[in-house]
Design a protein around this motif. Sequence first.
Motif, mmCIF file in Angstrom:
data_model
loop_
_atom_site.group_PDB
_atom_site.id
_atom_site.type_symbol
_atom_site.label_atom_id
_atom_site.label_comp_id
_atom_site.label_asym_id
_atom_site.label_seq_id
_atom_site.Cartn_x
_atom_site.Cartn_y
_atom_site.Cartn_z
ATOM 1 N N VAL A 1 0.807 -1.218 0.000
ATOM 2 C CA VAL A 1 0.000 0.000 0.000
ATOM 3 C C VAL A 1 0.839 1.267 0.000
ATOM 4 C CG1 VAL A 1 -0.229 0.111 2.533
ATOM 5 C CG2 VAL A 1 -2.018 1.100 1.076
ATOM 6 N N GLY A 2 0.360 2.270 -0.740
ATOM 7 C CA GLY A 2 0.825 3.648 -0.645
ATOM 8 C C GLY A 2 -0.372 4.489 -0.241
ATOM 9 N N TYR A 3 -0.295 5.797 -0.416
ATOM 10 C CA TYR A 3 -1.437 6.622 -0.026
ATOM 11 C C TYR A 3 -1.756 7.647 -1.096
ATOM 12 C CZ TYR A 3 2.127 10.044 1.391
ATOM 13 O OH TYR A 3 3.187 10.922 1.408
ATOM 14 N N GLU A 4 -3.013 8.056 -1.115
ATOM 15 C CA GLU A 4 -3.515 9.007 -2.087
ATOM 16 C C GLU A 4 -3.164 10.421 -1.652
ATOM 17 O OE1 GLU A 4 -7.942 9.884 -2.520
ATOM 18 O OE2 GLU A 4 -7.615 8.504 -4.198
ATOM 19 N N GLU A 5 -2.641 11.234 -2.559
ATOM 20 C CA GLU A 5 -2.262 12.609 -2.234
ATOM 21 C C GLU A 5 -3.459 13.417 -1.747
ATOM 22 O OE1 GLU A 5 -0.174 14.542 -5.355
ATOM 23 O OE2 GLU A 5 1.444 13.065 -5.419
ATOM 24 N N GLU A 6 -4.636 13.164 -2.316
ATOM 25 C CA GLU A 6 -5.840 13.883 -1.919
ATOM 26 C C GLU A 6 -6.149 13.650 -0.448
ATOM 27 O OE1 GLU A 6 -9.026 16.465 -2.929
ATOM 28 O OE2 GLU A 6 -7.296 15.811 -4.102
ATOM 29 N N TYR A 7 -5.856 12.436 0.031
ATOM 30 C CA TYR A 7 -6.080 12.098 1.443
ATOM 31 C C TYR A 7 -5.109 12.841 2.353
ATOM 32 C CZ TYR A 7 -4.887 9.290 5.605
ATOM 33 O OH TYR A 7 -4.552 8.888 6.870
ATOM 34 N N ALA A 8 -3.858 12.929 1.947
ATOM 35 C CA ALA A 8 -2.819 13.456 2.830
ATOM 36 C C ALA A 8 -2.676 14.970 2.797
ATOM 37 C CB ALA A 8 -1.472 12.816 2.474
ATOM 38 N N LYS A 9 -3.253 15.637 1.810
ATOM 39 C CA LYS A 9 -2.928 17.051 1.584
ATOM 40 C C LYS A 9 -3.348 17.959 2.730
ATOM 41 C CE LYS A 9 -7.124 18.454 -0.905
ATOM 42 N NZ LYS A 9 -7.675 19.037 -2.146
ATOM 43 N N ASP A 10 -4.436 17.626 3.448
ATOM 44 C CA ASP A 10 -4.915 18.494 4.519
ATOM 45 C C ASP A 10 -4.516 18.006 5.910
ATOM 46 O OD1 ASP A 10 -6.230 20.340 2.846
ATOM 47 O OD2 ASP A 10 -7.944 19.000 2.654
ATOM 48 N N LEU A 11 -3.746 16.931 5.977
ATOM 49 C CA LEU A 11 -3.373 16.378 7.275
ATOM 50 C C LEU A 11 -2.188 17.124 7.874
ATOM 51 C CD1 LEU A 11 -3.687 12.551 6.495
ATOM 52 C CD2 LEU A 11 -5.353 14.019 7.651
ATOM 53 N N SER A 12 -2.106 17.053 9.193
ATOM 54 C CA SER A 12 -1.007 17.701 9.905
ATOM 55 C C SER A 12 0.287 16.906 9.695
ATOM 56 C CB SER A 12 -1.334 17.764 11.399
ATOM 57 O OG SER A 12 -1.259 16.474 11.971
ATOM 58 N N PRO A 13 1.431 17.451 10.147
ATOM 59 C CA PRO A 13 2.700 16.708 10.040
ATOM 60 C C PRO A 13 2.681 15.350 10.744
ATOM 61 C CG PRO A 13 3.131 19.017 10.496
ATOM 62 C CD PRO A 13 1.636 18.823 10.629
ATOM 63 N N ALA A 14 1.682 15.127 11.599
ATOM 64 C CA ALA A 14 1.568 13.835 12.288
ATOM 65 C C ALA A 14 1.459 12.691 11.286
ATOM 66 C CB ALA A 14 0.361 13.826 13.221
ATOM 67 N N PHE A 15 0.780 12.949 10.156
ATOM 68 C CA PHE A 15 0.627 11.876 9.179
ATOM 69 C C PHE A 15 1.962 11.440 8.621
ATOM 70 C CE2 PHE A 15 0.517 10.679 4.695
ATOM 71 C CZ PHE A 15 -0.111 9.455 4.810
ATOM 72 N N GLU A 16 2.782 12.379 8.202
ATOM 73 C CA GLU A 16 4.086 12.025 7.627
ATOM 74 C C GLU A 16 4.927 11.243 8.625
ATOM 75 O OE1 GLU A 16 7.895 14.102 5.322
ATOM 76 O OE2 GLU A 16 6.220 15.326 6.065
ATOM 77 N N TYR A 17 4.832 11.641 9.897
ATOM 78 C CA TYR A 17 5.569 10.927 10.942
ATOM 79 C C TYR A 17 5.071 9.486 11.049
ATOM 80 C CZ TYR A 17 7.388 9.701 15.563
ATOM 81 O OH TYR A 17 8.022 9.068 16.606
ATOM 82 N N LEU A 18 3.742 9.308 11.072
ATOM 83 C CA LEU A 18 3.167 7.963 11.200
ATOM 84 C C LEU A 18 3.493 7.105 9.980
ATOM 85 C CD1 LEU A 18 -0.354 8.748 12.723
ATOM 86 C CD2 LEU A 18 1.599 7.698 13.867
ATOM 87 N N TRP A 19 3.453 7.709 8.786
ATOM 88 C CA TRP A 19 3.757 6.954 7.573
ATOM 89 C C TRP A 19 5.203 6.480 7.587
ATOM 90 C CZ3 TRP A 19 1.640 4.266 3.924
ATOM 91 C CH2 TRP A 19 2.353 3.965 2.764
ATOM 92 N N ASN A 20 6.113 7.367 7.943
ATOM 93 C CA ASN A 20 7.525 6.985 8.011
ATOM 94 C C ASN A 20 7.762 5.921 9.072
ATOM 95 O OD1 ASN A 20 8.316 8.708 5.941
ATOM 96 N ND2 ASN A 20 8.693 10.421 7.336
ATOM 97 N N LYS A 21 6.993 6.003 10.160
ATOM 98 C CA LYS A 21 7.125 4.991 11.209
ATOM 99 C C LYS A 21 6.633 3.631 10.724
ATOM 100 C CE LYS A 21 6.273 4.163 16.126
ATOM 101 N NZ LYS A 21 7.713 4.100 16.431
ATOM 102 N N LYS A 22 5.532 3.618 9.975
ATOM 103 C CA LYS A 22 5.041 2.370 9.383
ATOM 104 C C LYS A 22 6.136 1.715 8.544
ATOM 105 C CE LYS A 22 0.111 3.471 8.694
ATOM 106 N NZ LYS A 22 -0.496 2.226 9.209
#
Length: 268
Positions: free
Chosen positions: A237-258
Amino acid sequence: MPRTQAQDPVHSQVEDVPTHARGETSNSKQNELLEDEFGSDESGRRLKEESLELNSEDDDGDGNDLDRLNIICIKEEDPEDDDYLYCEVCKCFFVNKCEVHGPALFVPDAPVPMGVAERARRTLPPGLEIRKSDIPDAGLGVFNKGETVPVGAHFGPYQGDPVDREEAMNSGYSWVIYKDRQREEYVDATNEIHANWMRYVNCACTDEDQNLMAFQYQGGIFYRCCRPIKPGQELLVGYEEEYAKDLSPAFEYLWNKKCSTNGYVPTF
C-alpha cells in the motif's frame, strides 16, 4: 471538490428583454415579464433574493428565515469531500457510481465478532492469505492466492481502536482520520482482537511496487487496488495525495514509522 453555481433565472430573463435604444424598455415592461414567468412581482423579487444569496455568501440581504433555511438544505445535500471515490480507469472522482463503469467494487471482510482471539487474521477475505513478507525484515504480509484482484477493487475500512495522538505516534499500525482543519482522529490496529487483516498489509517500498492506494472514505480508511494483483503477489500500500494534503505533520511521521518498522524508507 469543485462546485458549480446555478444560473440566476431572473437575471437571465431580464437580459433577454430586447432593447433597440437606451432607456426604451421601461420598468413596467420588465415587471410584466417577471410576473408572466413567476406569478407576481413579489414572488419574482423573492426568487431574485434567493438566487443572489446562493451566489454570494457574504451578502447579508433582507431574506427571511425560510429563505435561509432553504439555502442551508441545498448546501447540505452536496457530498462531503470523503464521500468521493476514484475511478482508476477514468481518472476522475465520483459519488456512488462511475458514469462509465458503474458502482465501485467493495470486497467485504469475513464476519468475525470483536474481541475474538486472532480476529485480525480471521477477517481475511477469501482469496487472500497471510504469510512471511517478501520484504526483508518486514515480518508477515498479505498475498493473493486466488484470481487476479482487479483494478478498482476496494478493501476496508481499516479497523482498530481509537487512540490519542501520543499513542498513535508510538505505533506502526495507526492511520490518521481527517475531521476538519482543527481536528484529527487516530485509529490503531495494534490490538489484534479489535483489528482486521489490513493491519498485515505492508507499505510499498517504491511507487512501482505499490498496488493499493490508501484513502479516506466516509470517515474510515480504505485501500483501493490501483494495479492488478496477480496470484502470488503481495499486497503493498501507498497513499492518495488527496487524502494526505490536509493532514497535519503527524501523518508524515506515522507513515515513516510504518515504513521504518519494516526496515526501509519509502522512495516515492
